[in-house]
Design a protein around this motif. Structure first.
Motif, short mmCIF file in Angstrom:
data_model
loop_
_atom_site.label_atom_id
_atom_site.label_comp_id
_atom_site.label_asym_id
_atom_site.label_seq_id
_atom_site.Cartn_x
_atom_site.Cartn_y
_atom_site.Cartn_z
N SER A 25 0.94 -1.38 -0.13
CA SER A 25 -0.02 -0.11 0.04
C SER A 25 0.97 1.18 0.11
N ALA A 26 0.30 2.19 -0.66
CA ALA A 26 1.10 3.44 -0.60
C ALA A 26 0.88 4.41 0.78
N ARG A 27 1.86 4.72 1.31
CA ARG A 27 1.70 5.68 2.32
C ARG A 27 1.30 7.09 2.14
N ALA A 28 0.37 7.45 2.67
CA ALA A 28 -0.24 8.68 2.40
C ALA A 28 0.47 9.77 3.61
N ASP A 29 1.24 10.76 3.08
CA ASP A 29 1.65 11.97 3.77
C ASP A 29 0.80 13.04 4.43
#
Length: 715
Positions: A25-29
């Motif tokens: 999963s892409a980490r959301a900053d």
């Protein structure tokens, strides 16, 4: 840069589609804005998963329109987004109440939050952003589940977009050093094509076994959530009832308090004092005349839903005499109740309930003991795929008597498409102080296979004459049964028919008290067509033993359902029956008709009409035992996703009862609600000075107003 990114994306798609490898999963900053617009930065970095294949009506067919799924997260939330290509004017959607979108187009996130192949959350969103959530375990999907999560959707020029945010606090999961692994299958329904598809594609050799075909997703940097919820509620009701010709008024003010504490991210403790179990979504009335066993209604009360899927028991439900081992609706009105549900370690699943339930005021010994103690314990040990071994114990005690049930169950999957399952239970029943304890048991075993082309099962059941379960739901005792069901499926290559199912079912049952045998031989053929259309015809030749006598109990049935247009849906069934009139123990014949018409008058305005008819006549004299019409109409105006107004009218021709009710309901999130309702009961009776007697005009025998408010505090 663009070529490099495309190559990387292509590699990810290949791996996920064909090898079902773990997806990162892409980490959301920066958290994406849940507004149905894919303009957030994180979606540009997210894995973009496409290549959906159908599994309804057939497996492995390319969906007619492309779907792209996006995956992201931060330390507190899961994020999902979908771009669903389609022709905007043909999309089926509605502004509806929560859980009322089954007939629409939708996407679904099938989320195995433990990646354990034992249960999953079904999180549905339609093109208007309306939610439906379910819990699936042991082959059963329960739509009563209500989670706190957020969604938005928007119809655009080339289809529709969905975004969703799921707080980690709303689900149960395992976390180790900030790392979480879950399993997922993304699902899409296109209503007008009677088609559902998934990513990753389901294996035809494994049929509809979602839990064993999950795509792993890895999340990093997850904060281990600490869940605390406090839910105070107040209910105020005014009731007026006709008693011996006089109107008697009662006012009832009931405060309640429910709390939920996450002991870990996997294990949750609930407790409630004087819980409010008012049913905002009222039970649809069923035909209750001439029933061999009591009618049972599904569980919709919020307190019982956490971990309720763990009470699904092997070889129960359907036509099995042990329909439920734990039927939480047997706990009618508790003064106090507590629960513990979730996982301990990687393999151990538990669900427990203890309640002090109010006894039925009509019991002859009510004054001696106004409450009953109810206890439930369920444990499961999971193994490879969706195999498990479990145990259960239930008890209801009151006034010196008790009913205790304990036993084991399990299932084992082998060679992907095959499952063998079974259970054994024993009951110990003591009628009261000084009475003897009566022991009786039941055992069942089932072998089943499910693939694209074939479903089949063989079942053996034995249940003792004295078996009893006060916390479960048992439809019959004192029988031994052997049954076999076979359903081959065919897929025409051309034409409007998409799938043909034929089912053959046969069983023989020995009635232990009489020593007589009864049998069923059943055949049906059904066809799946576009626009959610299904046509079927069935016939059975069967017999039934009742009080030592054998009766004929066969039928011929026709049924049809179809989404005729985006705004008109109907279903109907017509049965010619042989049957027993249980009151007189006589052979009868009759009809059963069930019809439903749903009109979506606009995106916000929905009307639904139901008609149920049942009749029974004496075979010997043609005298009518009964005929009954139950007519129900419901009109709902859904102003937005939070607020709706509803009116229901229901008429029962046998009791001559007309019951209209009205409701205004605001639900911000599950738990934070405001309801105002009014209902009345009108009967064709009058008071003659000594008793109520039939009348040509209606008398209002009951009138009620209620107000409910609750607010969920969550940390």
């Amino acid at each position: 840069m663009v070529k490099t990114r495309m190559l990387l994306l292509g590699s990810l798609l290949f791996i996920a589609n064909f090898l079902h490898a773990q997806v990162q999963s892409a980490r959301a900053d920066v958290a994406p804005n849940i507004d149905g617009v894919l303009d957030d930065e994180v979606w540009q970095r997210s894995p973009q998963l496409t290549g959906y294949k159908s599994f309804v009506p057939d497996f492995g067919v390319d969906m007619p329109f492309k779907t792209i799924a996006y995956i992201a997260h931060d330390e507190d939330n899961l994020y999902f987004a979908f771009k669903c290509f389609d022709e905007p004017d043909k999309i089926k959607t509605s502004i509806a109440a929560r859980d009322k979108i089954g007939a629409d187009d939708w996407i679904c996130i099938n989320l195995d939050s433990f990646n354990s192949a034992q249960s999953l959350y079904g999180l549905y969103v339609n093109p208007s952003g309306i939610q439906m959530d379910t819990r699936f375990a042991a082959g059963k999907e329960d739509v009563g589940q209500d989670l706190i999560w957020y969604s938005a959707a928007k119809i655009v020029d080339d289809g529709y977009i969905v975004e969703a945010r799921i707080p980690f606090k709303s689900i149960r999961y395992s976390a180790k050093d900030g790392n979480v692994e879950m399993g997922v299958i993304f699902e899409r329904k296109i209503s007008r094509f009677s088609m559902q598809g998934t990513y990753p594609a389901l294996d035809p050799a494994q049929g509809f076994a979602f839990l064993t075909q999950m795509m792993p997703i890895k999340y990093q940097g997850v904060k281990k959530s600490k869940l605390v919820e406090i839910l105070p509620a107040i209910t105020y009701a005014v009731n007026k009832e006709q008693v011996e010709g006089e109107t008697v008024r009662s006012d009832d003010f009931e405060p309640s308090l429910t709390t939920k504490v996450g002991i870990t991210s996997e294990l949750v403790w609930d407790a409630t004092i004087n819980p409010d179990f008012s049913q905002v979504e009222s039970d649809v009335q069923q035909v209750e005349v001439n029933q061999r066993f009591p009618v049972n209604y599904p569980e919709r009360r919020p307190f019982f839903l956490e971990g309720n899927e763990n009470f699904n028991f092997a070889v129960t439900g359907g036509f099995a005499p042990v329909n439920k081992v734990v039927n939480t609706r047997s706990i009618v009105s508790p003064k106090f109740a507590t629960k513990l549900a979730g996982k301990i370690g990687d393999k151990n699943i538990i669900s427990t309930i203890y309640a002090i339930d109010r006894a039925d005021r009509n019991l002859p010994d009510y004054a001696a003991d106004e409450t009953a103690d109810v206890g439930v314990f369920r444990y499961m040990r999971s193994f490879q795929q969706d195999s498990y071994l479990g145990m259960v114990a239930t008890n209801r005690s009151r006034n010196g008597g008790h009913n205790t049930v304990y036993g084991v169950d399990g299932q084992y999957r082998f060679k992907q498409a095959n499952i063998v399952s079974g259970h054994y239970l024993n009951s110990m029943t003591k009628a009261g102080t000084g009475a003897d304890v009566v022991n009786s048991g039941t055992a069942s075993v089932k072998v089943e296979r499910s693939t694209r082309n074939f479903d089949g099962d063989i079942t053996l059941i034995d249940i003792g004459e004295d078996f009893r379960s006060d916390v479960g739901y048992i439809t019959r005792t004192g029988i031994s049964r052997a049954a076999i069901g076979l359903t081959p499926k065919f897929y025409p290559k051309e034409g409007v028919v998409k799938r043909i199912d034929q089912t053959v079912y046969a069983s023989i049952t020995k009635d232990k008290p009489s020593g007589l045998n009864e049998s069923i031989l059943y055949y049906s053929i059904g066809a799946t067509l576009p626009r959610n259309t299904r046509l079927s015809v069935s016939a059975d030749r069967s017999s039934e033993i009742y009080n030592g006598q054998k009766f004929r109990d066969g039928s011929i049935s026709l049924s049809a359902r179809s989404q005729i247009t985006k705004r008109i849906y109907f279903r109907t069934s017509y049965d010619w029956d042989n049957g027993i009139f249980y009151e007189l123990e006589e052979q009868g014949y009759g009809k059963r008709i069930n019809s439903n018409l749903t009109l979506q008058l606009s995106d916000k305005f929905n009307a639904e009409f139901n008609h149920t008819f049942a009749s029974l006549y004496s075979e010997e004299t043609d005298e009518k035992y009964y005929d009954i019409h139950i007519v129900r109409g419901k009109v709902v105006y859904q102003m937005n996703k939070y607020l709706f107004f509803r009116a229901i009218g229901q008429y029962n021709s046998l009791s001559k009862v007309w019951a209209p009710n009205f409701l205004a309901s605001f639900t911000y999130i599950p738990g934070t609600v405001l309801h105002i309702g009014y209902g009345t009961v009108l009967e064709k009776i009058r008071w003659d000075g000594s008793a109520y007697v039939p009348s040509d005009s209606y008398l209002e025998t009951n009138q009620g107003f209620f107000f409910k408010a609750s607010y969920l505090w969550r940390w």
